[in-house]
Design an enzyme around this catalytic site. Structure first.
Site: not given
Ligand SMILES: NC(=O)c1ccc[n+]([C@@H]2O[C@H](COP(=O)([O-])OP(=O)(O)OC[C@H]3O[C@@H](n4cnc5c(N)ncnc54)[C@H](O)[C@@H]3O)[C@@H](O)[C@H]2O)c1
Length: 437
Positions: A86, A151, A211, A252, A263
């Site tokens: 997102t 998460e 956050n 923090f 994030c």
């Molecule tokens: N990275 C973090 O530390 C963290 C922590 C808590 C929450 N989040 C939240 O979790 C979410 C994911 O974050 P992330 O860092 O894992 O993102 P990311 O970009 O690493 O991974 C997202 C994945 O989703 C896939 N994707 C997109 N559309 C799709 C679909 N229709 N079908 C199948 N796969 C699809 C993409 O190819 C990509 O591999 C976000 O909303 C983020 O804000 C992230």
């Protein structure tokens, strides 16, 4: 339980592997075919401590699979998690929900039997209503519930965080759906991580509020650090002095170059947009975003000041590029605006990071990427620690001094005591370490 994890990025892959480790059957889905192909070969596309072993063990046990075929995975699942990205929407900073809605449409087409659809992605309040509407419209016959389960894991400690969360937040759902969530997380609350059941909208907002609060704490201590520098006090004493108060807490409160990462920057801005859309001012968060933005280039001015105010033609060695240690994630890393600002001031930049160099190359021009800290320091007039990787905590300053043009250390993470460094003939500049007046 059978789980389909839609999106196999940092969150989807770690959550999927951990759920499999609890004994559930997990299929991780991603539309990025190259990612799925490497995972199927046992190659992990991200750096996260312990993840290679966890994925391998659960794949071997037959509990963790990877696919690009969403329909089969969803049809077989009791629980379908949406863990797609997102990011900030280009132009206006709202959370870009196009991946979430696309996933919802694809899920709708494949649902069979009673299914719980859970948004794990960080999504603005009200997104669950829209996901529910999309699925209902596409499949009026489907028997499903949409829940929010944000998460809270941190990259770099993601497995530990997922397996030992402070709390599990579950928003929405009737008793039947909540029972599925209890079953999914049973191994955790047996370990005393409380499950907090709330309304769906509250769960969505909890994630943003958490956050924004953490980003506020970081920004607060950063501003106190600036004041401490001016009045001759040490921000680390102040952080300890306030952090020992249980109402405040010590986490923090590390002054540094400003927050970055995948994030905090996008989530604080998205929260402001939610506030504006609902005519509800969030002035504290507005200030946090503005102060943090300004800080990153200010760090380049700190480097310049340590070299007498002139960087043109001087070589600066930067240690640490990822937004924090133990990850290769470069999203919104403070190193990006810092290095750009150093180059704007005419500096020649050399850089080294233990894990993120491949990703980093896409973000910079004319940076010499080096194989280790000592090669990076060659010919440099200043060494700048931007990310506090363990391997930078015990640098050999004699060796560094021999290859550097000048012995100057700018420690943007305060990992050294000044006397440890100055006794090797270095000048030392930390963050918020005011000189005695
Ligand atoms: N990275 C973090 O530390 C963290 C922590 C808590 C929450 N989040 C939240 O979790 C979410 C994911 O974050 P992330 O860092 O894992 O993102 P990311 O970009 O690493 O991974 C997202 C994945 O989703 C896939 N994707 C997109 N559309 C799709 C679909 N229709 N079908 C199948 N796969 C699809 C993409 O190819 C990509 O591999 C976000 O909303 C983020 O804000 C992230």
């Amino acid at each position: 339980m059978r789980i389909a994890m839609i999106g196999t990025g940092y969150v989807g892959l770690v959550s999927g592997a951990c759920f499999a480790d609890f004994g559930h059957e997990v299929i991780c889905v991603d539309k990025d075919a190259s990612k799925i192909a490497s995972l199927a070969k046992g190659e992990i596309p991200i750096f996260e401590p312990g993840l290679v072993e966890l994925v391998a063990a659960n794949e071997k046990a037959g509990r963790l699979k990877f696919t690009t075929e969403l329909p089969a995975a969803v049809a077989a699942a009791d629980a379908v998690f949406i863990a797609v990205g997102t990011p900030s929407r280009r132009g206006d900073g709202h959370a870009d929900l196009s991946y979430v809605f696309e996933a919802a449409r694809e899920i709708a087409g494949a649902l069979e039997g009673f299914s719980v659809v859970i948004t794990k992605s960080t999504v603005p309040v009200g997104t669950g209503d829209e996901v529910e509407r999309i699925i209902k419209e596409a499949r009026p016959d489907a028997d499903f519930a949409v829940l929010s389960n944000p998460e809270f894991l941190r990259e770099g400690a993601a497995i530990l965080d997922f397996k030992h969360p402070d709390r599990i937040v579950v928003g929405g759902g009737d008793a039947r759906a909540q029972e599925v969530m209890r079953d999914l997380y049973r191994p955790l609350y047996l370990n005393r991580s409380p499950i907090l059941f709330t309304e769906r909208r509250a769960a969505e907002l909890i994630k943003y509020a958490a956050n924004a609060f953490l980003a506020t704490k970081i920004t607060f201590i950063n501003e106190i650090a600036d004041l401490a520098e001016k009045v001759g006090a040490d921000v680390q004493d102040i952080a300890r002095g306030i952090g020992l108060d249980n109402r405040i807490g010590s986490k923090f409160l590390h002054a540094g170059p400003g927050f970055g990462g995948s994030c905090f920057p996008k989530d604080t801005v998205a929260l402001l947009k939610t506030g504006q859309d609902n005519d509800s001012a969030l002035r504290v968060v507005e200030a946090v975003v503005a102060v943090n933005d300004a800080r990153k280039r200010a760090m380049a001015r700190k480097v310049s000041a340590a070299l007498g105010g002139e960087l043109r033609g001087k070589t600066v060695a930067v240690l640490g590029l990822a937004f924090k240690p133990n990850t290769d994630d470069m999203r919104e890393a403070p190193s990006i605006p810092l290095i750009t600002a150093l180059q704007d001031m005419g500096a020649i930049v050399r850089a080294y990071d233990p894990e993120s160099m491949d990703q980093a190359k896409a973000h910079f021009r004319d940076v010499a990427f080096c194989g280790d800290a000592y090669t990076c320091a060659e010919g440099a007039s200043a060494l700048v620690i931007v990310t506090e990787w363990e391997q930078f905590r015990a640098l050999d300053f004699e060796r560094l001094g021999k290859v550097m043009e000048r012995r100057v250390l700018i420690d943007l993470r305060n990992i050294y005591r000044p006397d440890e460094v100055t006794r090797h003939g270095f000048s030392y500049e930390g963050v918020g370490q005011g000189k005695k007046i």
